[in-house]
Design a protein around this motif. Structure first.
Motif, PDB file in Angstrom:
ATOM      1  N   MET A  70     133.647  24.941 127.743  1.00  0.00           N
ATOM      2  CA  MET A  70     133.279  26.028 126.831  1.00  0.00           C
ATOM      3  C   MET A  70     134.503  26.842 126.380  1.00  0.00           C
ATOM      4  N   ARG A  71     135.522  26.880 127.205  1.00  0.00           N
ATOM      5  CA  ARG A  71     136.678  27.735 126.945  1.00  0.00           C
ATOM      6  C   ARG A  71     137.332  27.534 125.577  1.00  0.00           C
ATOM      7  N   PRO A  72     137.596  26.307 125.142  1.00  0.00           N
ATOM      8  CA  PRO A  72     138.285  26.147 123.857  1.00  0.00           C
ATOM      9  C   PRO A  72     137.498  26.699 122.656  1.00  0.00           C
ATOM     10  N   LEU A  73     136.196  26.436 122.602  1.00  0.00           N
ATOM     11  CA  LEU A  73     135.424  26.933 121.467  1.00  0.00           C
ATOM     12  C   LEU A  73     135.313  28.454 121.516  1.00  0.00           C
ATOM     13  N   GLY A  74     135.000  29.004 122.685  1.00  0.00           N
ATOM     14  CA  GLY A  74     134.935  30.458 122.816  1.00  0.00           C
ATOM     15  C   GLY A  74     136.259  31.110 122.458  1.00  0.00           C
ATOM     16  N   GLY A  75     137.343  30.516 122.921  1.00  0.00           N
ATOM     17  CA  GLY A  75     138.670  31.049 122.607  1.00  0.00           C
ATOM     18  C   GLY A  75     138.976  30.970 121.119  1.00  0.00           C
ATOM     19  N   PHE A  76     138.564  29.880 120.487  1.00  0.00           N
ATOM     20  CA  PHE A  76     138.785  29.759 119.046  1.00  0.00           C
ATOM     21  C   PHE A  76     138.021  30.829 118.282  1.00  0.00           C
ATOM     22  N   LEU A  77     136.743  30.992 118.593  1.00  0.00           N
ATOM     23  CA  LEU A  77     135.903  31.927 117.844  1.00  0.00           C
ATOM     24  C   LEU A  77     136.361  33.372 117.976  1.00  0.00           C
ATOM     25  N   LEU A  78     137.025  33.705 119.075  1.00  0.00           N
ATOM     26  CA  LEU A  78     137.521  35.066 119.281  1.00  0.00           C
ATOM     27  C   LEU A  78     139.021  35.188 119.039  1.00  0.00           C
ATOM     28  N   GLY A  79     139.661  34.102 118.650  1.00  0.00           N
ATOM     29  CA  GLY A  79     141.118  34.094 118.552  1.00  0.00           C
ATOM     30  C   GLY A  79     141.661  34.224 117.144  1.00  0.00           C
ATOM     31  N   ARG A  80     142.954  34.114 117.056  1.00  0.00           N
ATOM     32  CA  ARG A  80     143.668  34.304 115.781  1.00  0.00           C
ATOM     33  C   ARG A  80     143.476  33.158 114.799  1.00  0.00           C
ATOM     34  N   ARG A  81     143.064  31.989 115.283  1.00  0.00           N
ATOM     35  CA  ARG A  81     142.873  30.853 114.377  1.00  0.00           C
ATOM     36  C   ARG A  81     141.536  30.912 113.657  1.00  0.00           C
ATOM     37  N   ALA A  82     140.636  31.750 114.118  1.00  0.00           N
ATOM     38  CA  ALA A  82     139.339  31.898 113.455  1.00  0.00           C
ATOM     39  C   ALA A  82     139.558  32.453 112.051  1.00  0.00           C
ATOM     40  N   SER A  83     138.682  32.091 111.138  1.00  0.00           N
ATOM     41  CA  SER A  83     138.862  32.497 109.739  1.00  0.00           C
ATOM     42  C   SER A  83     138.149  33.796 109.384  1.00  0.00           C
ATOM     43  N   LEU A  84     137.240  34.240 110.232  1.00  0.00           N
ATOM     44  CA  LEU A  84     136.472  35.445 109.920  1.00  0.00           C
ATOM     45  C   LEU A  84     137.231  36.702 110.308  1.00  0.00           C
ATOM     46  N   PRO A  85     137.139  37.748 109.481  1.00  0.00           N
ATOM     47  CA  PRO A  85     137.696  39.036 109.891  1.00  0.00           C
ATOM     48  C   PRO A  85     136.972  39.556 111.133  1.00  0.00           C
ATOM     49  N   LEU A  86     137.661  40.377 111.903  1.00  0.00           N
ATOM     50  CA  LEU A  86     137.108  40.922 113.139  1.00  0.00           C
ATOM     51  C   LEU A  86     135.749  41.581 112.920  1.00  0.00           C
ATOM     52  N   ARG A  87     135.633  42.403 111.898  1.00  0.00           N
ATOM     53  CA  ARG A  87     134.365  43.125 111.688  1.00  0.00           C
ATOM     54  C   ARG A  87     133.217  42.155 111.420  1.00  0.00           C
ATOM     55  N   ASP A  88     133.434  41.171 110.560  1.00  0.00           N
ATOM     56  CA  ASP A  88     132.387  40.179 110.290  1.00  0.00           C
ATOM     57  C   ASP A  88     131.972  39.482 111.580  1.00  0.00           C
ATOM     58  N   ARG A  89     132.956  39.065 112.331  1.00  0.00           N
ATOM     59  CA  ARG A  89     132.689  38.366 113.591  1.00  0.00           C
ATOM     60  C   ARG A  89     131.825  39.225 114.506  1.00  0.00           C
ATOM     61  N   GLU A  90     132.185  40.489 114.645  1.00  0.00           N
ATOM     62  CA  GLU A  90     131.466  41.349 115.577  1.00  0.00           C
ATOM     63  C   GLU A  90     130.062  41.705 115.083  1.00  0.00           C
ATOM     64  N   VAL A  91     129.858  41.798 113.774  1.00  0.00           N
ATOM     65  CA  VAL A  91     128.494  42.001 113.267  1.00  0.00           C
ATOM     66  C   VAL A  91     127.625  40.827 113.698  1.00  0.00           C
ATOM     67  N   VAL A  92     128.118  39.615 113.484  1.00  0.00           N
ATOM     68  CA  VAL A  92     127.343  38.420 113.820  1.00  0.00           C
ATOM     69  C   VAL A  92     127.086  38.345 115.323  1.00  0.00           C
TER      70      VAL A  92
END
Length: 198
Positions: free
Chosen positions: A62-84
């Motif tokens: 699970m670590r790689p996907l979780g790390g990607f979704l919360l990391g710098r390589r993700a494409s979503l801005p922080l606010r969008d991510r946290e709303v979702v």
């Protein structure tokens, strides 16, 4: 920050964990896994990670996907991510994960107390404290939660604000946090003392 519990939140009949988090001292392999999973600023491994560590192979997968979704390589801005994330967790009644994200990322994402409450609130409730963009994301998460899909009218609005990689990421993010919410609620992960409450 205290918000009203979301309409979908199940009452805590018995708050005792169904799968207690591991406690120190940890065997060397567990300590290595928890060290990799724990953010550098965290005072100790999160209870969720200590529950997942009961199944080291799954936790490691699970670590790689979780790390990607919360990391710098993700494409979503922080606010969008946290709303979702916060809406998905609220709709699943996962106070643990909602509270961790509100406490850890809420200020950096620019949310105020009224916005946290709106994101965590009743699906039919007032979303007026949120931006137009935030409300659209809430609608997307609600549609996915309620029906497993977004209708064409909603999807056209999503297309106008997010590019293709971001749209894919929105869908995966909502689904991933359903999985995390299910672990939190199903295992009854104990709440972190420093996390937000509703």
């Amino acid at each position: 920050m205290n918000a009203e519990p979301p309409i979908d939140a199940a009452p805590r009949i018995n708050a005792a964990p169904r799968i207690p988090p591991l406690s120190p001292p940890y065997p060397p392999a567990t300590l290595e896994l928890l060290t990799k999973m724990t953010p550098p600023a965290a005072p100790e491994p999160l209870a969720l990670f200590r529950v997942l560590a009961h199944h080291p192979a799954l936790a490691e997968a699970m670590r790689p996907l979780g790390g990607f979704l919360l990391g710098r390589r993700a494409s979503l801005p922080l606010r969008d991510r946290e709303v979702v994330i916060n809406r998905a967790c609220a709709r699943c009644g996962a106070e643990y994960e909602w509270g961790v994200h509100v406490a850890a990322f809420g200020a950096a994402a620019g949310f105020d107390a009224a916005q946290h409450a709106a994101i965590a609130g009743d699906p039919a409730g007032d979303l007026g404290a949120l931006t137009v963009r935030d409300r659209l994301l809430v609608r997307l998460v609600d549609a996915l939660h309620d029906t497993g899909r977004a209708d064409d009218e909603l999807w056209l609005q999503i297309e106008s604000g997010w590019d293709v990689p971001q749209r894919i990421e929105l869908l995966v993010l909502a689904g991933w946090y359903h999985a995390i919410a299910y672990v939190c609620t199903g295992a009854r992960v104990p709440l972190e003392p420093w996390a937000a409450r509703w």
